[in-house]
Write a protein that holds these residues in place. Structure first.
Motif, short mmCIF file in Angstrom:
data_model
loop_
_atom_site.label_atom_id
_atom_site.label_comp_id
_atom_site.label_asym_id
_atom_site.label_seq_id
_atom_site.Cartn_x
_atom_site.Cartn_y
_atom_site.Cartn_z
N ILE A 1 24.98 33.13 37.96
CA ILE A 1 26.09 34.82 37.91
C ILE A 1 27.14 34.03 39.36
O ILE A 1 28.34 34.57 39.33
CB ILE A 1 25.48 35.42 38.47
CG1 ILE A 1 25.09 35.55 36.80
CG2 ILE A 1 26.51 36.38 39.22
CD1 ILE A 1 23.74 37.02 37.26
N GLY A 2 26.75 32.94 39.95
CA GLY A 2 27.51 33.11 41.59
C GLY A 2 28.54 32.15 40.93
O GLY A 2 30.06 31.55 41.41
N ALA A 3 28.03 30.71 40.19
CA ALA A 3 29.06 30.23 39.48
C ALA A 3 29.94 31.21 39.44
O ALA A 3 31.40 30.34 38.97
CB ALA A 3 28.45 28.90 38.95
N PHE A 4 29.43 31.43 38.02
CA PHE A 4 30.46 32.48 37.47
C PHE A 4 31.82 32.95 38.22
O PHE A 4 33.44 32.83 38.04
CB PHE A 4 29.86 33.41 36.01
CG PHE A 4 30.65 34.05 35.37
CD1 PHE A 4 32.09 33.58 34.84
CD2 PHE A 4 31.12 35.65 35.89
CE1 PHE A 4 32.46 34.75 33.95
CE2 PHE A 4 31.43 36.49 35.24
CZ PHE A 4 32.78 35.67 33.85
N VAL A 5 31.06 33.84 38.78
CA VAL A 5 31.91 34.80 40.28
C VAL A 5 33.09 33.26 40.53
O VAL A 5 34.48 34.22 40.55
CB VAL A 5 31.17 35.56 40.90
CG1 VAL A 5 31.85 35.79 41.96
CG2 VAL A 5 30.36 36.66 41.00
N SER A 6 32.64 32.32 41.45
CA SER A 6 33.60 31.77 41.97
C SER A 6 34.59 30.35 41.40
O SER A 6 35.90 30.92 41.99
CB SER A 6 32.44 30.75 42.50
OG SER A 6 31.84 30.98 43.17
N ILE A 7 34.20 30.73 40.18
CA ILE A 7 34.92 30.29 39.50
C ILE A 7 36.45 31.42 38.73
O ILE A 7 37.46 30.42 38.93
CB ILE A 7 34.42 29.38 38.34
CG1 ILE A 7 33.69 28.28 38.37
CG2 ILE A 7 35.85 29.26 36.82
CD1 ILE A 7 32.89 27.87 37.30
N MET A 8 35.80 32.32 38.60
CA MET A 8 36.80 33.88 37.93
C MET A 8 37.52 33.67 39.20
O MET A 8 38.55 34.04 39.60
CB MET A 8 35.79 34.93 37.70
CG MET A 8 35.01 34.56 36.04
SD MET A 8 35.86 34.38 34.72
CE MET A 8 37.54 35.05 34.56
N LEU A 9 37.34 33.64 40.80
CA LEU A 9 37.71 34.58 42.15
C LEU A 9 38.89 32.89 41.93
O LEU A 9 40.03 33.38 42.66
CB LEU A 9 36.64 33.92 43.12
CG LEU A 9 37.40 35.06 44.06
CD1 LEU A 9 37.93 36.05 44.03
CD2 LEU A 9 36.62 34.80 45.20
N ASN A 10 38.41 32.19 41.21
CA ASN A 10 39.54 30.73 42.14
C ASN A 10 40.63 31.01 41.17
O ASN A 10 41.63 30.47 41.43
CB ASN A 10 38.75 29.70 41.99
CG ASN A 10 39.25 28.50 42.63
OD1 ASN A 10 40.33 28.27 42.85
ND2 ASN A 10 38.46 27.58 41.93
N ILE A 11 40.51 31.42 39.66
CA ILE A 11 40.85 31.00 38.82
C ILE A 11 42.10 32.67 39.07
O ILE A 11 43.65 32.36 38.83
CB ILE A 11 40.73 31.65 37.28
CG1 ILE A 11 39.93 30.07 36.90
CG2 ILE A 11 41.66 31.38 36.50
CD1 ILE A 11 38.81 30.46 35.94
N SER A 12 41.85 34.04 39.24
CA SER A 12 42.12 34.92 39.33
C SER A 12 43.10 34.35 41.41
O SER A 12 44.54 35.19 41.07
CB SER A 12 41.31 35.70 40.00
OG SER A 12 40.96 35.92 39.25
N ALA A 13 42.52 33.76 42.00
CA ALA A 13 43.66 33.28 43.47
C ALA A 13 44.76 32.28 42.95
O ALA A 13 45.76 32.65 43.69
CB ALA A 13 41.92 32.65 44.11
N ARG A 14 44.74 31.37 41.88
CA ARG A 14 45.22 30.56 41.34
C ARG A 14 46.82 31.19 40.36
O ARG A 14 47.75 30.89 41.55
CB ARG A 14 44.90 29.18 40.74
CG ARG A 14 44.07 28.52 41.49
CD ARG A 14 43.84 27.42 40.06
NE ARG A 14 42.99 26.48 41.04
CZ ARG A 14 42.25 25.85 40.73
NH1 ARG A 14 42.71 25.19 39.52
NH2 ARG A 14 41.43 24.36 41.49
N ILE A 15 46.30 32.73 40.14
CA ILE A 15 47.46 33.49 39.21
C ILE A 15 48.24 33.62 40.18
O ILE A 15 49.05 33.97 39.67
CB ILE A 15 46.48 33.87 37.97
CG1 ILE A 15 46.01 33.09 37.41
CG2 ILE A 15 47.52 35.27 38.10
CD1 ILE A 15 45.16 34.13 36.22
N PHE A 16 47.14 34.50 41.20
CA PHE A 16 48.04 35.37 42.26
C PHE A 16 49.24 34.56 43.41
O PHE A 16 49.37 35.08 44.42
CB PHE A 16 47.42 36.19 42.32
CG PHE A 16 47.01 37.79 41.45
CD1 PHE A 16 47.90 38.25 41.13
CD2 PHE A 16 45.53 37.35 40.98
CE1 PHE A 16 48.01 39.22 40.07
CE2 PHE A 16 45.26 38.58 39.86
CZ PHE A 16 46.31 39.03 40.17
#
Length: 171
Positions: free
Chosen positions: A22-37
């Motif tokens: 779950i931590g890996a999922f959150v880290s990856i999704m946060l990374n994707i979101s950070a790149r988008i914004f």
């Protein structure tokens, strides 16, 4: 009694492996979101890697107990039951030796990283002994599971879990 404690430890490590996923999922999704914004959050790639590695190592004991490790049965399927039994014991002995070495090495790695104040080369400078703890815990559990499987084989106790969920005799 000791078997219950060991099985409980394997289950705890499996739960921690799930949390790490779950931590890996959150880290990856946060990374994707950070790149988008256009945000810069240092170390997210590293955290995703740490949690994926944690999930892998923490799940090792339960994976062994559920007989889910990759096995080359091509040869085992074509030998007599007596030879197969001896080969299984030899594999348990070899696996125990390798798992004990991995446990010793990983604990030593954590200690060396802690004493040398080793940090990740990323922008967040995570102390390396923290993510390495999951590897050490998983390897300790893996070594315990192999020792327990070998001991169970010789004492006739049940170690491996069958698909229905009950432990079966270590063949």
């Amino acid at each position: 009694m000791l078997d219950r404690v060991a099985f409980g430890f394997y289950k705890l490590l499996l739960v921690l492996a799930g949390i790490a996923l779950i931590g890996a999922f959150v880290s990856i999704m946060l990374n994707i979101s950070a790149r988008i914004f256009g945000w810069n959050i240092p170390g997210l790639d590293g955290y995703a890697g740490y949690t994926i590695a944690a999930a892998l190592f923490l799940a090792l004991p339960s994976t062994l107990q559920h007989n889910e490790h990759i096995r080359a049965t091509l040869l085992l399927d074509h030998v007599s039951p007596g030879t197969r039994g001896r080969m299984e014991v030899a594999a348990l002995v070899l696996g125990t030796g390798i798992a004990l070495f991995l446990a010793w090495f990983s604990v030593r790695l954590v200690w060396v990283s802690y004493t040398l104040h080793d940090v990740a080369p990323t922008g967040d400078a995570t102390p390396m002994w923290i993510p390495q703890l999951s590897m050490a815990l998983g390897c300790i559990g893996f070594a315990m599971a192999f020792v327990q499987a070998l001991w169970s084989h010789f004492t006739g106790k049940k170690f491996f879990v069958e698909p229905g969920g009950e432990a079966s005799h270590a063949d």
